[in-house]
Scaffold this active site. Structure first.
Site, PDB file in Angstrom:
ATOM      1  CE  LYS A 179      -2.182  -1.057   3.817  1.00 26.79           C
ATOM      2  NZ  LYS A 179      -1.526  -2.346   4.107  1.00 26.79           N
ATOM      3  NE  ARG A 186      -5.260  -2.296   9.109  1.00 31.44           N
ATOM      4  CZ  ARG A 186      -4.321  -1.426   8.864  1.00 31.44           C
ATOM      5  NH1 ARG A 186      -4.594  -0.306   8.311  1.00 31.44           N
ATOM      6  NH2 ARG A 186      -3.082  -1.651   9.190  1.00 31.44           N
ATOM      7  NE  ARG A 188       7.411  -2.637   6.628  1.00 34.63           N
ATOM      8  CZ  ARG A 188       6.074  -2.669   6.572  1.00 34.63           C
ATOM      9  NH1 ARG A 188       5.442  -1.966   5.655  1.00 34.63           N
ATOM     10  NH2 ARG A 188       5.408  -3.409   7.412  1.00 34.63           N
ATOM     11  NE  ARG A 202       5.310  -0.732  10.482  1.00 35.96           N
ATOM     12  CZ  ARG A 202       4.301  -0.779   9.624  1.00 35.96           C
ATOM     13  NH1 ARG A 202       4.359  -0.112   8.480  1.00 35.96           N
ATOM     14  NH2 ARG A 202       3.227  -1.491   9.895  1.00 35.96           N
ATOM     15  NE  ARG A 226       1.208  -5.378  10.851  1.00 36.10           N
ATOM     16  CZ  ARG A 226       2.370  -5.145  10.233  1.00 36.10           C
ATOM     17  NH1 ARG A 226       3.486  -5.665  10.696  1.00 36.10           N
ATOM     18  NH2 ARG A 226       2.406  -4.396   9.169  1.00 36.10           N
TER      19      ARG A 226
HETATM   20  P1  G5P Z   1      -0.101   0.218   8.865  1.00 37.13           P
HETATM   21  O1  G5P Z   1       1.087   1.070   9.003  1.00 37.13           O
HETATM   22  O2  G5P Z   1      -1.235   0.659   8.023  1.00 37.13           O
HETATM   23  P2  G5P Z   1      -0.207  -2.302   7.527  1.00 37.13           P
HETATM   24  O3  G5P Z   1      -0.037  -3.494   8.385  1.00 37.13           O
HETATM   25  O4  G5P Z   1      -1.545  -2.119   6.953  1.00 37.13           O
HETATM   26  O5  G5P Z   1       0.412  -1.196   8.446  1.00 37.13           O
HETATM   27  P3  G5P Z   1       2.120  -1.997   6.090  1.00 37.13           P
HETATM   28  O6  G5P Z   1       2.842  -2.987   6.983  1.00 37.13           O
HETATM   29  O7  G5P Z   1       2.452  -0.555   6.240  1.00 37.13           O
HETATM   30  O8  G5P Z   1       0.606  -2.233   6.237  1.00 37.13           O
HETATM   31  P4  G5P Z   1       2.109  -1.789   3.214  1.00 37.13           P
HETATM   32  O9  G5P Z   1       2.095  -0.313   3.333  1.00 37.13           O
HETATM   33  O10 G5P Z   1       0.950  -2.463   2.566  1.00 37.13           O
HETATM   34  O11 G5P Z   1       2.395  -2.494   4.601  1.00 37.13           O
HETATM   35  O12 G5P Z   1       3.407  -2.287   2.428  1.00 37.13           O
HETATM   36  P5  G5P Z   1       4.756  -1.501   2.011  1.00 37.13           P
HETATM   37  O13 G5P Z   1       5.381  -0.859   3.189  1.00 37.13           O
HETATM   38  O14 G5P Z   1       4.511  -0.696   0.779  1.00 37.13           O
HETATM   39  O15 G5P Z   1       5.641  -2.776   1.551  1.00 37.13           O
HETATM   40  C1  G5P Z   1       6.135  -3.671   2.526  1.00 37.13           C
HETATM   41  C2  G5P Z   1       7.655  -3.893   2.278  1.00 37.13           C
HETATM   42  O16 G5P Z   1       7.790  -4.624   1.070  1.00 37.13           O
HETATM   43  C3  G5P Z   1       8.482  -2.608   2.082  1.00 37.13           C
HETATM   44  O17 G5P Z   1       9.783  -2.826   2.601  1.00 37.13           O
HETATM   45  C4  G5P Z   1       8.560  -2.448   0.561  1.00 37.13           C
HETATM   46  O18 G5P Z   1       9.730  -1.729   0.137  1.00 37.13           O
HETATM   47  C5  G5P Z   1       8.602  -3.918   0.136  1.00 37.13           C
HETATM   48  N1  G5P Z   1       8.013  -4.194  -1.164  1.00 37.13           N
HETATM   49  C6  G5P Z   1       6.965  -3.582  -1.787  1.00 37.13           C
HETATM   50  N2  G5P Z   1       6.722  -4.168  -2.973  1.00 37.13           N
HETATM   51  C7  G5P Z   1       7.636  -5.183  -3.093  1.00 37.13           C
HETATM   52  C8  G5P Z   1       7.884  -6.162  -4.097  1.00 37.13           C
HETATM   53  O19 G5P Z   1       7.236  -6.226  -5.145  1.00 37.13           O
HETATM   54  N3  G5P Z   1       8.886  -7.052  -3.853  1.00 37.13           N
HETATM   55  C9  G5P Z   1       9.644  -7.013  -2.702  1.00 37.13           C
HETATM   56  N4  G5P Z   1      10.621  -7.933  -2.521  1.00 37.13           N
HETATM   57  N5  G5P Z   1       9.431  -6.096  -1.734  1.00 37.13           N
HETATM   58  C10 G5P Z   1       8.447  -5.208  -1.930  1.00 37.13           C
HETATM   59  O20 G5P Z   1      -0.723  -0.082  10.320  1.00 37.13           O
HETATM   60  C11 G5P Z   1       0.099  -0.445  11.391  1.00 37.13           C
HETATM   61  C12 G5P Z   1      -0.742  -0.671  12.629  1.00 37.13           C
HETATM   62  O21 G5P Z   1      -1.423   0.532  12.978  1.00 37.13           O
HETATM   63  C13 G5P Z   1      -2.745   0.258  13.450  1.00 37.13           C
HETATM   64  C14 G5P Z   1      -2.849  -1.250  13.577  1.00 37.13           C
HETATM   65  O22 G5P Z   1      -2.387  -1.621  14.846  1.00 37.13           O
HETATM   66  C15 G5P Z   1      -1.862  -1.716  12.482  1.00 37.13           C
HETATM   67  O23 G5P Z   1      -1.401  -3.022  12.692  1.00 37.13           O
HETATM   68  N6  G5P Z   1      -3.719   0.796  12.489  1.00 37.13           N
HETATM   69  C16 G5P Z   1      -5.047   0.729  12.630  1.00 37.13           C
HETATM   70  N7  G5P Z   1      -5.834   0.170  13.578  1.00 37.13           N
HETATM   71  C17 G5P Z   1      -7.171   0.245  13.407  1.00 37.13           C
HETATM   72  N8  G5P Z   1      -7.738   0.832  12.336  1.00 37.13           N
HETATM   73  C18 G5P Z   1      -6.993   1.410  11.357  1.00 37.13           C
HETATM   74  N9  G5P Z   1      -7.589   2.002  10.286  1.00 37.13           N
HETATM   75  C19 G5P Z   1      -5.580   1.374  11.477  1.00 37.13           C
HETATM   76  N10 G5P Z   1      -4.569   1.827  10.704  1.00 37.13           N
HETATM   77  C20 G5P Z   1      -3.447   1.476  11.325  1.00 37.13           C
HETATM   78 MG    MG Z   2       2.148   1.053   4.991  1.00 40.28          MG
END
Ligand code: G5P
Ligand code: MG
Length: 220
Positions: free
Chosen positions: A17, A91, A125, A158, A169
């Site tokens: 995302k 979410r 990451r 993180r 998660r």
């Molecule tokens: P977050 O911060 O919203 P998540 O768990 O939804 O966290 P996250 O972990 O931030 O999502 P993302 O943004 O979907 O993941 O993914 P990203 O960071 O772009 O990519 C992940 C990694 O993979 C990075 O290192 C990137 O460089 C790499 N990557 C990307 N594409 C590729 C690829 O093609 N290949 C490879 N090898 N690597 C790749 O929420 C965190 C916490 O906050 C709370 C909750 O506790 C949650 O757990 N929270 C909420 N709680 C309730 N309601 C809500 N609305 C909430 N929002 C947040």
């Molecule tokens: Mg994110």
């Protein structure tokens, strides 16, 4: 872009995302609001909300709906005249219903990436917490290992990227995603993108947005 485009990106933790959002911002100029980045800023600043949210985040659990709805509503109040992209919010279905009472969304993108791909990639990451910039040891390494390209500050892993939190998660996402996607499917605004690599998903998202935004607002 003359219409105030309102969009949401859904996807499991680590589905890309943040990665796809930064490319949308770069090419289409929407304001990006990441609920996770907002929460992490509150944790760093040791606000009351941050202290309360931290225990949920660390355990890979969701912060309560009312806290999230209030946090995002106050951020959106400052973006009345901008097109925006929400990442990580809503979410749950109650969060989606709450935002729907005040804002009519134009589009919801959902990234569909298999869990086994995510579990593997999340290990690599590294994040610059103050800005939310994301790196990956292989996919998107920083210019200097362990250091943010823009500020030169230290990158961190993180707390919730530990394997036990990641599993929690992913399980949590699986429980909530059906009702959440059902809500947007019924509104006719859900668009799913399947794949295992962000570089493969991105050109499809880009083409879709280009035609969708042009249809709504004319060429930009
Ligand atoms: P977050 O911060 O919203 P998540 O768990 O939804 O966290 P996250 O972990 O931030 O999502 P993302 O943004 O979907 O993941 O993914 P990203 O960071 O772009 O990519 C992940 C990694 O993979 C990075 O290192 C990137 O460089 C790499 N990557 C990307 N594409 C590729 C690829 O093609 N290949 C490879 N090898 N690597 C790749 O929420 C965190 C916490 O906050 C709370 C909750 O506790 C949650 O757990 N929270 C909420 N709680 C309730 N309601 C809500 N609305 C909430 N929002 C947040
Ligand atoms: Mg994110």
């Amino acid at each position: 872009m003359n219409k105030l485009f309102r969009m949401v990106i859904l996807g499991a933790p680590g589905s890309g995302k943040g990665t796809i959002s930064s490319r949308i911002v770069r090419d289409f100029g929407l304001k990006h609001l990441s609920s996770g980045d907002l929460l992490r800023a509150q944790v760093i600043n040791k606000t009351e909300l941050g202290i309360a949210a931290q225990k949920y985040m660390k355990a890979g659990k969701l912060v309560p709906d009312d806290v999230m709805v209030n946090l995002i509503a106050s951020e959106l109040a400052g973006l009345k005249t901008s097109p925006w992209l929400l990442d990580g919010f809503p979410r749950t279905r109650p969060q989606a219903e709450a935002v729907h009472q005040h804002e009519k969304l134009d589009l919801v993108l959902s990234l569909e990436v298999p869990d086994e791909v995510i579990i593997d990639r999340i290990k690599g990451r590294w994040t610059h917490l103050p800005s939310g910039r994301i790196y990956h040891t292989e996919f998107n390494p920083p210019q200097v290992s362990g250091v943010d390209d823009v500020t030169g500050e230290q990158l961190v892993q993180r707390e919730d990227d530990k394997p036990e939190s990641v599993k929690q998660r992913l399980d949590q996402y699986a429980v909530n995603t059906g009702p959440l996607k059902g809500f947007y499917r019924d509104l006719g605004i859900l668009q799913e993108f399947h794949g295992t690599e962000s570089n493969e998903i991105w050109p499809r998202v880009h083409n879709y947005l280009k035609s969708h935004l042009t249809a709504l607002s004319g060429p930009f």
